[in-house]
Design a protein around this motif. Structure first.
Motif, PDB file in Angstrom:
ATOM      1  N   ALA A  24      -0.331  -7.392  -6.049  1.00 13.27           N
ATOM      2  CA  ALA A  24      -1.077  -7.415  -4.713  1.00 13.27           C
ATOM      3  C   ALA A  24      -2.242  -8.408  -4.462  1.00 13.27           C
ATOM      4  CB  ALA A  24      -1.530  -5.801  -4.179  1.00 13.27           C
ATOM      5  N   ALA A  25      -2.932  -8.467  -5.929  1.00 10.68           N
ATOM      6  CA  ALA A  25      -3.965  -9.444  -5.923  1.00 10.68           C
ATOM      7  C   ALA A  25      -3.558 -10.844  -5.886  1.00 10.68           C
ATOM      8  CB  ALA A  25      -4.770  -9.189  -7.105  1.00 10.68           C
ATOM      9  N   GLU A  26      -2.455 -10.918  -6.476  1.00  4.71           N
ATOM     10  CA  GLU A  26      -1.670 -12.575  -6.768  1.00  4.71           C
ATOM     11  C   GLU A  26      -1.161 -12.786  -4.934  1.00  4.71           C
ATOM     12  OE1 GLU A  26       1.099 -12.315  -9.598  1.00  4.71           O
ATOM     13  OE2 GLU A  26      -0.307 -12.473 -11.199  1.00  4.71           O
ATOM     14  N   LYS A  27      -0.776 -11.938  -4.479  1.00  9.46           N
ATOM     15  CA  LYS A  27      -0.123 -12.211  -3.167  1.00  9.46           C
ATOM     16  C   LYS A  27      -0.800 -12.111  -1.896  1.00  9.46           C
ATOM     17  CE  LYS A  27       4.448 -12.311  -4.529  1.00  9.46           C
ATOM     18  NZ  LYS A  27       5.497 -13.340  -4.313  1.00  9.46           N
ATOM     19  N   HIS A  28      -2.241 -11.527  -2.278  1.00  9.39           N
ATOM     20  CA  HIS A  28      -3.282 -11.456  -1.413  1.00  9.39           C
ATOM     21  C   HIS A  28      -2.439 -10.425  -0.119  1.00  9.39           C
ATOM     22  CE1 HIS A  28      -5.517 -14.432  -3.293  1.00  9.39           C
ATOM     23  NE2 HIS A  28      -4.691 -15.400  -3.243  1.00  9.39           N
ATOM     24  N   VAL A  29      -2.166  -9.275  -0.663  1.00 11.61           N
ATOM     25  CA  VAL A  29      -1.470  -8.044   0.239  1.00 11.61           C
ATOM     26  C   VAL A  29      -1.956  -6.954  -0.124  1.00 11.61           C
ATOM     27  CG1 VAL A  29       0.635  -9.521   0.944  1.00 11.61           C
ATOM     28  CG2 VAL A  29       0.575  -8.296  -1.110  1.00 11.61           C
ATOM     29  N   SER A  30      -1.589  -6.014   0.507  1.00 15.77           N
ATOM     30  CA  SER A  30      -2.111  -4.369   0.375  1.00 15.77           C
ATOM     31  C   SER A  30      -0.905  -4.034  -0.907  1.00 15.77           C
ATOM     32  CB  SER A  30      -1.959  -3.780   1.313  1.00 15.77           C
ATOM     33  OG  SER A  30      -0.475  -3.440   1.873  1.00 15.77           O
ATOM     34  N   GLN A  31      -1.354  -2.985  -1.469  1.00 15.48           N
ATOM     35  CA  GLN A  31      -0.651  -2.244  -2.463  1.00 15.48           C
ATOM     36  C   GLN A  31       0.801  -2.072  -2.000  1.00 15.48           C
ATOM     37  OE1 GLN A  31      -2.443   0.374  -5.096  1.00 15.48           O
ATOM     38  NE2 GLN A  31      -4.271  -1.013  -5.565  1.00 15.48           N
ATOM     39  N   THR A  32       0.691  -1.402  -0.752  1.00 15.86           N
ATOM     40  CA  THR A  32       1.823  -1.079  -0.034  1.00 15.86           C
ATOM     41  C   THR A  32       2.693  -2.131   0.310  1.00 15.86           C
ATOM     42  OG1 THR A  32       0.522   0.775   1.163  1.00 15.86           O
ATOM     43  CG2 THR A  32       2.759   0.068   1.977  1.00 15.86           C
ATOM     44  N   ASP A  33       2.237  -3.308   0.856  1.00 14.00           N
ATOM     45  CA  ASP A  33       2.873  -4.417   0.948  1.00 14.00           C
ATOM     46  C   ASP A  33       3.752  -4.928  -0.317  1.00 14.00           C
ATOM     47  OD1 ASP A  33       2.615  -4.386   3.596  1.00 14.00           O
ATOM     48  OD2 ASP A  33       0.862  -5.673   3.617  1.00 14.00           O
ATOM     49  N   ALA A  34       3.082  -4.914  -1.353  1.00 14.97           N
ATOM     50  CA  ALA A  34       3.383  -5.163  -2.710  1.00 14.97           C
ATOM     51  C   ALA A  34       4.659  -4.445  -3.154  1.00 14.97           C
ATOM     52  CB  ALA A  34       2.310  -5.464  -3.894  1.00 14.97           C
ATOM     53  N   ILE A  35       4.414  -3.409  -3.062  1.00 19.91           N
ATOM     54  CA  ILE A  35       5.555  -2.178  -3.262  1.00 19.91           C
ATOM     55  C   ILE A  35       6.748  -2.774  -2.439  1.00 19.91           C
ATOM     56  CG2 ILE A  35       6.359   0.299  -3.309  1.00 19.91           C
ATOM     57  CD1 ILE A  35       3.414   0.864  -4.147  1.00 19.91           C
ATOM     58  N   THR A  36       6.638  -2.774  -1.263  1.00 23.00           N
ATOM     59  CA  THR A  36       7.752  -2.951  -0.068  1.00 23.00           C
ATOM     60  C   THR A  36       8.222  -4.245  -0.692  1.00 23.00           C
ATOM     61  OG1 THR A  36       6.346  -1.743   1.464  1.00 23.00           O
ATOM     62  CG2 THR A  36       8.378  -3.370   2.134  1.00 23.00           C
ATOM     63  N   GLU A  37       7.565  -5.218  -1.021  1.00 16.77           N
ATOM     64  CA  GLU A  37       8.123  -6.714  -1.521  1.00 16.77           C
ATOM     65  C   GLU A  37       9.008  -6.623  -2.849  1.00 16.77           C
ATOM     66  OE1 GLU A  37       6.663 -11.004  -2.597  1.00 16.77           O
ATOM     67  OE2 GLU A  37       5.684  -9.982  -0.873  1.00 16.77           O
ATOM     68  N   ALA A  38       8.746  -5.673  -3.717  1.00 16.09           N
ATOM     69  CA  ALA A  38       9.380  -5.462  -4.866  1.00 16.09           C
ATOM     70  C   ALA A  38      10.640  -4.812  -4.793  1.00 16.09           C
ATOM     71  CB  ALA A  38       8.435  -4.768  -5.711  1.00 16.09           C
ATOM     72  N   ILE A  39      10.419  -3.752  -3.643  1.00 17.38           N
ATOM     73  CA  ILE A  39      11.634  -3.059  -3.457  1.00 17.38           C
ATOM     74  C   ILE A  39      12.693  -4.065  -2.913  1.00 17.38           C
ATOM     75  CG2 ILE A  39      12.935  -1.111  -2.205  1.00 17.38           C
ATOM     76  CD1 ILE A  39      10.029   0.411  -3.161  1.00 17.38           C
ATOM     77  N   ASP A  40      12.127  -4.846  -1.563  1.00 22.94           N
ATOM     78  CA  ASP A  40      13.096  -5.492  -0.932  1.00 22.94           C
ATOM     79  C   ASP A  40      13.829  -6.873  -1.871  1.00 22.94           C
ATOM     80  OD1 ASP A  40      12.805  -4.453   1.384  1.00 22.94           O
ATOM     81  OD2 ASP A  40      10.928  -5.832   2.265  1.00 22.94           O
ATOM     82  N   HIS A  41      13.002  -7.232  -2.704  1.00 26.29           N
ATOM     83  CA  HIS A  41      13.237  -8.111  -3.917  1.00 26.29           C
ATOM     84  C   HIS A  41      14.376  -7.476  -4.723  1.00 26.29           C
ATOM     85  CE1 HIS A  41      13.306 -11.520  -6.633  1.00 26.29           C
ATOM     86  NE2 HIS A  41      13.069 -10.521  -7.795  1.00 26.29           N
ATOM     87  N   TYR A  42      14.274  -6.357  -5.378  1.00 27.41           N
ATOM     88  CA  TYR A  42      15.195  -5.700  -6.216  1.00 27.41           C
ATOM     89  C   TYR A  42      16.437  -5.523  -5.443  1.00 27.41           C
ATOM     90  CZ  TYR A  42      17.723  -1.675  -7.806  1.00 27.41           C
ATOM     91  OH  TYR A  42      18.894  -0.936  -8.597  1.00 27.41           O
TER      92      TYR A  42
END
Length: 150
Positions: free
Chosen positions: A24-42
């Motif tokens: 979340a810190a690296e991407k400058h997004v919320s933790q929710t958006d980080a989790i969403t992005e990780a799941i989409d990436h998976y």
């Protein structure tokens, strides 16, 4: 208007929470958006791996099928030649019987001429020789394969 989000309460190991926070810190997004992005990436990666795996299997099958198809074509050509030759011989035999007005057929079970015995012996030797060549080839192929594996 944004999409509606559902609330989900989960318990995560501390190191996973730290990883989410880092993303979340690296991407400058919320933790929710980080989790969403990780799941989409998976899921995207999973689908991509499936396609790569499917293409790999398809290529292997095509390669094996091409080799098999060539052998089948050779067998088909040989079968056609044999069929043609057999039909020609049958026509000659029919003509020979008609011209000589034969009434019965004397089979090789009743009487076998010297010429017939010689022909059978010759064919048997050819078959044996061909079989031996095939066995030798397969033996050499197996040895080469064992050497390449070692």
């Amino acid at each position: 208007m944004g999409t509606t989000k559902q609330r989900l309460h989960v318990r995560l190991a501390p190191d996973i929470v730290e990883k989410i926070q880092t993303i979340a810190a690296e991407k400058h997004v919320s933790q929710t958006d980080a989790i969403t992005e990780a799941i989409d990436h998976y899921f995207a990666e999973r689908d991509e791996k499936y396609v790569v795996f499917q293409n790999m299997i398809s290529e292997l099958i095509d390669e094996k099928f091409a080799a098999m198809q060539e052998k089948l074509h050779r067998i088909q050509v040989t079968g056609n030649v044999i069929d043609r030759d057999t039909k020609i011989i049958l026509e000659f035999m029919n003509h020979y019987y008609l011209i000589n007005e034969f009434k019965d057929l004397i089979t090789t079970e009743k009487y076998k001429t010297n010429g017939m015995q010689q022909a059978e012996d010759l064919i048997q030797k050819r078959i044996h020789k061909h079989r031996q060549k095939k066995l030798d080839y397969e033996k050499q192929k197996a040895q080469k394969q064992q050497e390449s594996e070692a």
